[in-house]
Design an enzyme around this catalytic site. Structure first.
Site, PDB file in Angstrom:
ATOM      1  CB  THR A 137      -0.930   0.006   1.231  1.00  0.00           C
ATOM      2  OG1 THR A 137      -1.758  -1.152   1.157  1.00  0.00           O
ATOM      3  CG2 THR A 137      -1.799   1.241   1.285  1.00  0.00           C
ATOM      4  CB  CYS A 192     -22.775  -9.366   4.036  1.00  0.00           C
ATOM      5  SG  CYS A 192     -23.402  -9.804   2.437  1.00  0.00           S
TER       6      CYS A 192
END
Lengths: 378, 83
Positions: free
Chosen positions: A71, A320
């Site tokens: 990242t 979810c």
């Protein structure tokens, strides 16, 4: 008995990585910038790591920089080029399915630069439209283009050669995110910046790789430091282990490629026999070890939990299962089902038996979740 | 040939994925080909999953819009894929 099939991004530590890490803990614990014998020994290991990574990437040693994570490498690559080329313009061209780290770095406001992104569509298989990408690159004011070598969520390889050619024609630097690909497929040939993720090929966490061609104009958007790209430097044992494991996985890549492609083909065929299932991603031009599918009328969180209870660890791009309510931006951009999603990535240690046991359990787990939702017979 | 002009509405507001699609599929099962069905959903996944469901089932999405803040309405015409 546990069977871990969620090896994309974080694969188990390769034995070569473990051995190199332990050796470097003994020999490379000191600050590599110090002039004493201990510091020089650490510097030798760090230099060897960069040299080895450069050879694996087809780069020069001085073009290889080491970050604390994949990242961080992506953030720095995007921000540095946007800063260095701010007079050329503010636009970053990228497909809708790039990693969030790339997208967020492209959207960050910089001093004197109002961020602008040009998002390019992908097809149902998750492949970016190369001609649309080329057209966007030719727009005025483009600072940078970004493209994954392959998408880690669905495995589809991207048309890198065509996009690299268009970037060269437009004199726009191209950042290639090889985070899900390097270690599994050959390193890309054409790039201006190249980011790779050691944890994905069995190296340790705590290190990321960013190679930058010396011709690329860039500027810091962060404080100065003796380490210009990644202030504070990197863990020497992590860097050394990342390089050693990349050499190891490159050595047996071909054999592993065939073995894992055969297992993925078996998964694709078997899963497609479950009713109301969508196997996603390009069936041929893809990573050898990633396979993704979605089940209609299935709650992704419930399915991951059911499989976990049965001993299988899998990934999912369903909303979810994430911390947000938004489903995977990759599945959404492809126009495929985002609920009931399962992603598996096979490690080198994943056996045929592991896959067969998973394939035996999966239809039962899907049926249980559908029955819980009252979705039988729909 | 269908006499239905106004779509019937499946209210799936407040339901999480994949329940809006499950409710819509249950309603579709009761209706003939050519019927229009509209689903209201607040779950962001429904916006992507209703069209994907329609494609897999042979239905056609004829409209999609945010009708109130955070409420999406997707209208489908049931096709020969309906069971």
């Amino acid at each position: 008995m546990r069977t871990h099939l969620d090896n994309g991004g974080d694969a188990p530590l390769h034995p070569a990585a473990r051995a190199a890490y332990l050796r470097a803990l003994d020999d490379g614990w000191a600050d590599p910038r110090r002039l004493h014998a201990e510091g020089r020994r650490a510097a030798v290991l760090l230099g060897a790591a960069r040299e080895s990574l450069a050879a694996s990437l087809g780069a020069r040693t001085e073009e290889v920089h080491l970050a604390a994570s994949h990242t961080a490498a992506l953030h720095a690559g995007v921000l540095a080029v946007r800063t260095g080329r701010r007079r050329r313009g503010p636009v970053v061209v990228l497909p809708r399915i790039e990693r969030a780290a790339v997208r967020h770095a492209a959207e960050l406001a910089l001093p004197g630069v109002e961020p602008r992104t040009e998002l390019v569509d992908v097809d149902r298989a998750g492949r970016v439209d190369a001609e649309a990408m080329a057209a966007a690159l030719a727009l005025p004011g483009v600072a940078l283009a970004c493209l994954q070598q392959a998408n880690g969520e669905v495995g589809t390889c991207q048309p890198l050669a065509r996009v690299a050619e268009a970037a060269r024609a437009a004199s726009v630097p191209l950042l290639v995110d090889a985070g899900a690909a390097l270690g599994h497929v050959p390193a890309p040939a054409a790039w201006d910046l190249l980011a790779a993720d050691p944890a994905d090929w069995g190296g340790p966490r705590g290190v990321g790789v960013l190679a930058v061609r010396s011709r690329v104009r860039w500027g810091r958007s962060w404080p100065q430091d003796p380490e210009p790209w990644f202030p504070g430097g990197v863990s020497v044992p992590a860097a050394f282990a990342a390089a050693a494991s990349l050499e190891a996985v490159t050595a047996d890549r071909q054999a592993e490629d065939e073995r894992r492609r055969a297992l993925v083909a078996r998964v694709r065929a078997s899963v497609a026999r479950i009713p109301d299932t969508e196997v996603v991603g390009d069936p041929q031009d893809r990573l050898p070890h990633v396979v993704t599918f979605s089940f209609l009328y299935v709650d992704g969180e419930a399915l991951v939990t059911e499989l976990d209870r049965a001993g299988f660890g899998v990934g999912s791009g369903s909303a979810c299962t994430a911390s947000t309510l938004e489903p995977s931006h990759v599945l959404a951009a492809m126009g495929v089902l985002t609920h009931g999603n399962v992603r598996i990535a096979l490690d080198r240690t994943t056996s045929e038996d592991d896959v067969d046991r998973f394939l035996a359990e999966l239809p039962r787990a899907v049926a249980r979740v559908r029955s819980m939702l009252g979705a039988e017979g729909l | 040939m269908s006499e239905v002009t106004e779509p019937e509405t499946v209210d799936a507001r407040g339901l999480r994925c994949p329940l809006p699609v499950v409710r819509l599929a249950a309603a579709a099962r009761e209706r003939p080909d050519g019927s229009l069905l509209r689903v209201l959903a607040t779950d962001p996944a429904a916006r992507h999953d209703v069209p994907a469901w329609a494609r897999m089932r042979g239905h056609v999405v004829v409209g999609a819009a945010e009708v109130a803040t955070g409420v999406w309405a997707v209208t489908v015409r049931l096709g020969p894929g309906a069971r």
